[in-house]
Scaffold this active site. Structure first.
Site, PDB file in Angstrom:
ATOM      1  CE  LYS A  64      35.170  45.446  43.442  1.00 10.21           C
ATOM      2  NZ  LYS A  64      36.410  44.757  43.672  1.00 10.21           N
ATOM      3  CB  SER A  66      35.490  41.241  42.513  1.00 11.04           C
ATOM      4  OG  SER A  66      36.522  42.333  43.260  1.00 11.04           O
ATOM      5  CB  SER A 110      39.439  42.394  42.984  1.00 13.61           C
ATOM      6  OG  SER A 110      39.056  40.675  43.318  1.00 13.61           O
TER       7      SER A 110
HETATM    8  N1  GLN Z   1      39.313  36.324  43.495  1.00 15.77           N
HETATM    9  C1  GLN Z   1      39.578  36.739  44.826  1.00 15.77           C
HETATM   10  C2  GLN Z   1      38.613  36.200  45.642  1.00 15.77           C
HETATM   11  O1  GLN Z   1      37.412  35.919  45.217  1.00 15.77           O
HETATM   12  C3  GLN Z   1      40.135  38.151  44.814  1.00 15.77           C
HETATM   13  C4  GLN Z   1      38.871  39.229  45.013  1.00 15.77           C
HETATM   14  C5  GLN Z   1      39.187  40.350  45.516  1.00 15.77           C
HETATM   15  O2  GLN Z   1      40.517  40.680  45.477  1.00 15.77           O
HETATM   16  N2  GLN Z   1      38.239  41.157  45.895  1.00 15.77           N
HETATM   17  O3  GLN Z   1      38.350  36.287  46.775  1.00 15.77           O
END
Ligand code: GLN
EC number: 6.3.5.7
Length: 565
Positions: free
Chosen positions: A50, A166, A190
């Site tokens: 990532k 994400s 994410s």
């Molecule tokens: N969707 C969640 C957020 O926007 C989780 C994101 C993540 O785990 N990086 O904070």
């Protein structure tokens, strides 16, 4: 990958688009490592990373050569952009510990994957490089009156689904068979959410197990590095190791590696103390040889009642119930309902804590110390704000929203009402988990539980004797992957809803995994396999080894036992 770990691939329908063209439309890589030329490079597995995780040289270091000097390494590095305009050209002079650890275990880097900017989002749409997408796992059925059309770019685009976020790019890279393993980050779900949407496995370890050195922080108290793969086996091997003996022999699992460069990395003595109180860390080979039935027979699964929300897709509810029944009736596991009353406030608490930490973390991106400076409109004249233009242009809308939210909840007039309350909810969420798990949390003193906190609808006998369980079994997300077009029109709050089942484990720092759960659909008297959702297992702190063993057992049996009925 399918639930059995085979590459799911793309549905080429003799269309006008080649596999390469179709893959490019999915937009899951931000940069790709050059293909190895000449001598084949020995590697045990391919790795996608990532793009909020620092990498240096894209090339596989030769075991005999010394590492290149930092300046040279940085020049040959793939950028680490965090999908942000601010860092679009940033090349890290050093490598994240987790990347080096995986390289040492035979990983060959294939590229850096697309994400929501700085990890903020649930669909990988908030990226300076454009949205990530995935193709539906089932090609759309042509209507009887409609001859099957060759694939065109336009028809493909309209059928694209959200890859989740994400770490959407990492999940797609694994699903498309371009990487055996992918690294993601999981702050509030994410890794698990994209895994659920894309039909792969996504594992979030206990907080503090995997080093975060070289991982660009989003919300430090929640951030973890997670692994995605087509099956549980490889993740298990990497985390737990495969050697024999007390310390795991020469094939040491990642669980045992403390990183002095990461202050949140659990100390060696604490790691060993936690592992001694858990099963599966020592003599992992013996554990791996146990039969599926033998692993599952002794396990008690808790079904958290609060996860049965109105918004849950009925097909997912059905699939969840079927798995629970199968585990109970065919494998002799115990399955009991449990209550986690504070769960319903977890999402709001998360969306106060995470933006608050983010606003503080991102303060350093001002175009002076970090990030690209907007020299055209930067004002250092009296009354101007030197970094306003750089920050205005350097961050995307979702990141700006989080910074504003976080700055507000940390301001003196709002602090008590938001940030402090959210911290309190976080403690209650952890306490709920501690109450239902048979194992104690090694990081906290045992707390007594106030029965008045439990919902009135729960029977008195359940209040007195909460079942003590090994793992919680629940869906990863309330819906299947939505269409990308629909996601783009969602309000931010609707998008936050996707995290409702993943944030509780994040707030409590617990290990959790999402494995593919095949769903079936009944039409008339025929049942057919329809789609794949994510099934989530959550364990007590540092019970990662057993969580992976049990997830592996379920993963191996789930498709054959549930999809045909
Ligand atoms: N969707 C969640 C957020 O926007 C989780 C994101 C993540 O785990 N990086 O904070």
């Amino acid at each position: 990958m399918s639930a059995r770990g085979r590459p799911r691939g793309l549905h080429l329908r003799h269309g006008c688009l080649s596999r390469q063209q179709q893959l490019r439309l999915l937009n899951h890589f931000i940069s790709k490592a050059p293909q190895p030329t000449g001598q084949p490079i020995p590697s045990h597995f391919t790795l996608a990373v990532k793009d909020n995780i620092a990498t240096t040289s894209a090339l596989h270091p030769s075991p005999s050569s010394d590492p290149p000097p930092p300046a040279l390494a940085a020049a040959a590095a793939l950028p680490t952009t965090c999908a942000s305009p601010f860092l679009s050209t940033y090349r890290s002079p050093f490598e994240a510990t987790i990347v080096a650890q995986l390289r040492a275990r035979g990983a060959r880097l294939v590229g850096k994957t697309n994400l929501d900017e700085f990890g903020m989002g649930s669909h990988s749409t908030h990226s300076a490089f454009g949205a990530v997408s995935q193709q539906p796992s089932q090609p759309p059925q042509p209507q009887p009156s409609q001859p099957s059309q060759p694939e065109s770019a336009a028809s493909l685009l309209s059928s694209l689904l959200s890859a989740g976020g994400s770490s959407g790019g990492s999940a797609v890279a694994v699903a498309a068979g371009e990487a055996d393993v992918a690294l993601g980050t999981d702050t509030g779900g994410s890794v698990r959410l994209p895994a659920a949407y894309c039909g792969v496995v996504g594992f979030k370890p206990s907080y503090g197990m995997l080093s975060r050195f070289g991982v660009v922080p989003y919300a430090n108290s929640l951030d973890t590095v997670g692994l995605l793969a087509g099956g549980v086996g490889r993740i298990r091997e990497l985390i737990v190791g495969g050697g024999g003996g007390e310390e795991g022999g020469d094939n040491q699992g990642l669980w045992g590696e403390w990183d002095e460069k990461d202050p949140t990395s659990l100390s060696l003595s604490a790691r060993r103390r936690c592992a001694r109180e858990r099963e599966g860390y020592y003599y992992p080979r013996l554990e791996q040889e146990r039969e599926v039935g033998e692993v599952l027979r002794t396990v008690t699964f808790g079904i958290p009642l609060e996860y049965n929300i109105e918004e849950l897709d009925p097909r997912i509810r059905d699939g969840w119930a079927k798995v629970a029944k199968t585990l109970q009736h065919e494998f002799g596991a115990r399955v009991v309902p449990v209550s986690l009353p504070s769960t319903r406030h977890a999402l709001s608490a998360y969306y106060v804590i995470a933006p608050a930490e983010a606003s503080s973390n991102l303060a350093k991106y001002d175009g002076i110390r970090y990030g690209t400076r907007d020299t055209d409109s930067a004002s250092d004249a009296a009354g101007g704000v030197l970094y306003a233009a750089s920050r205005g242009r350097g961050f995307g809308d979702e990141v700006k929203r989080r910074i504003l939210l976080g700055s507000y909840t940390l301001s003196s007039e709002a602090m008590d009402n938001y940030f402090i309350k959210a911290q309190r909810v976080r403690r209650l969420v952890r306490r709920d988990f501690d109450r239902v798990f048979a194992l104690d949390n090694p990081l906290h003193e045992k707390e007594t539980f106030d029965l008045a906190d439990l919902d009135e609808s729960i029977a008195m006998e359940d209040k007195w004797g909460p079942e003590e369980v090994d793992f919680l079994l629940c869906p990863t997300a309330p819906t299947l992957a939505p269409k990308l077009g629909d996601v783009m029109n969602q309000t931010p709050v609707d998008a936050y809803m996707n995290d409702v089942f993943t944030v509780p484990a994040s707030l409590a720092g617990l290990p959790a995994i999402s494995i593919p759960m095949p769903l079936s659909e009944t039409a008339g008297d025929r049942t057919r396999r329809s789609d794949t959702a994510g099934l989530q297992l959550i364990g007590q702190y540092w019970d990662d080894a057993r969580l992976l063993a049990v997830a592996d057992a379920i993963f191996k049996t789930i498709e054959t036992t549930t999809s045909t009925r």
